[in-house]
Write an enzyme that holds these catalytic residues in place. Sequence first.
Site, short mmCIF file in Angstrom:
data_model
loop_
_atom_site.label_atom_id
_atom_site.label_comp_id
_atom_site.label_asym_id
_atom_site.label_seq_id
_atom_site.Cartn_x
_atom_site.Cartn_y
_atom_site.Cartn_z
N THR A 45 -2.81 -9.35 -4.76
CA THR A 45 -4.18 -10.37 -4.32
C THR A 45 -4.98 -10.78 -4.61
O THR A 45 -5.07 -10.86 -6.16
CB THR A 45 -5.21 -8.85 -3.43
N HIS A 100 2.93 -1.10 2.21
CA HIS A 100 2.11 -0.50 1.25
C HIS A 100 1.55 0.04 1.57
O HIS A 100 0.68 1.26 2.24
CB HIS A 100 0.91 -1.86 1.23
N ASN A 107 -1.26 2.99 -4.52
CA ASN A 107 -2.67 2.35 -4.86
C ASN A 107 -3.94 2.59 -3.84
O ASN A 107 -4.76 2.10 -3.73
CB ASN A 107 -3.13 0.91 -4.72
N TYR A 140 -4.36 3.28 -1.59
CA TYR A 140 -4.50 2.99 0.47
C TYR A 140 -4.75 3.73 1.13
O TYR A 140 -4.12 4.85 1.29
CB TYR A 140 -4.56 1.51 0.45
N ASN A 169 -7.89 3.87 -6.93
CA ASN A 169 -8.22 3.38 -6.28
C ASN A 169 -8.87 5.33 -5.42
O ASN A 169 -9.15 5.67 -4.75
CB ASN A 169 -7.91 3.30 -5.02
C1 8OZ Z 1 -6.99 -5.40 -7.23
C2 8OZ Z 1 -7.69 -5.99 -5.96
C3 8OZ Z 1 -7.82 -5.91 -5.10
C4 8OZ Z 1 -6.17 -4.90 -3.83
C5 8OZ Z 1 -3.32 -2.99 -4.49
C6 8OZ Z 1 -3.96 -4.57 -2.90
O1 8OZ Z 1 -4.35 -2.81 -5.91
C7 8OZ Z 1 -4.48 -4.30 -4.12
C8 8OZ Z 1 -5.56 -5.07 -4.74
C9 8OZ Z 1 -5.36 -4.79 -6.17
O2 8OZ Z 1 -2.70 -3.10 -4.20
#
Ligand code: 8OZ
Length: 366
Positions: free
Chosen positions: A25, A177, A180, A182, A237
């Site tokens: 990102t 994806h 992480n 999401y 996250n």
């Molecule tokens: C860093 C900052 C924002 C998003 C991920 C898409 O960790 C990200 C991400 C990484 O998979």
Amino acid sequence: MPTLFDPVRAGDLSLPNRIVMAPLTRNRAPGALPNALMATYYRQRASAGLIITEATAISHQGQGYADVPGLWSDAQVAAWKTITDGVHAAGGRIVVQLWHVGRVSHVDLQPGGGAPVAPSAIAAKTKTVLIKDGVPSFVETSMPRALDIAELPGIVADYRRAARNAIAAGFDGVEVHAANGYLLDQFLKTGSNHRSDAYGGSIANRARLLLEVMRAVTEEIGGGRTALRLSPVTPANDVVDAEPQPLFGHVVRALAPLGLAYVHIIEGSTGGPRELPDRPFDYAGLKAAYRASGGQGAWMVNNGYDSALASQAVADGADLVAFGKLFIANPDLPRRLREGAQMNVPERATFYGGLEKGYTDYPALP
Ligand code: 8OZ
């Protein structure tokens, strides 16, 4: 014994080496629209065995950070096409990472200023990025609302449309994806999924949305052009699962019949320690479970690899190694690895947002 510099197949893709540019990102796509600066950045890195784009939103609702690109509109398809054309003209291969952030978002980034969506109405203790007047600020994510079960087919359809758009935009394939913390990872894991319907509770229920997405995408563009990224134990996250080994064992066994191009595993804590004492995980066991179920395609590993670790991983049977920070700073990373050359050092201050500086101005070897 193969090395990092030997060719390998990943589903329908023939890769000239095993050195992959990890998805990164960079927050340089105002209006969620890819642009000429991004085309330069990706083209500079075309000597990678494979480029995986930065995470790319499948819908406006799937967005969680300022100035990240999307792939839901015709304008975005046309803009990405100039990037894929440039990478192909330079001899490279590129897949797009399909992204729905779920609860990792902010009302300012959501359609109509609404709440971000999630499996359950549980906030993530994590930050996201807003950019005002060109200045990035890190803010707490907004309280999400739980998705109604009737909304889930629409989210699967958004992934399907993004996969179809990816092919129209000239990509060689897609990586879903599911790592992480999401949306798809939020559904998988017990800490973020407290649902009591068919998408919560048992492992099979928590994996249901991911598997529906993977079936839809492979139906749309073929398994050999479809891949998946997982992070079994990352705390990124604010996600956690009570029993990751059986959870991810179930996921890879269910994926095996889809004939994926590759499975991409983040080992340990994303961008941090590769081993977590309080979150042990048997990665070799996960791969063995996938292969024992007939899972084909390449096995890609990621997180903190340097030259020595990566060579060892390939000698130990990994098919592909993805490099993140090293690819930010070294557009000619495969050559530098092959020659044992000095590496440019990545500058964290320019990772997220900005223009050329720290993006397209890292020099290649003469
Ligand atoms: C860093 C900052 C924002 C998003 C991920 C898409 O960790 C990200 C991400 C990484 O998979």
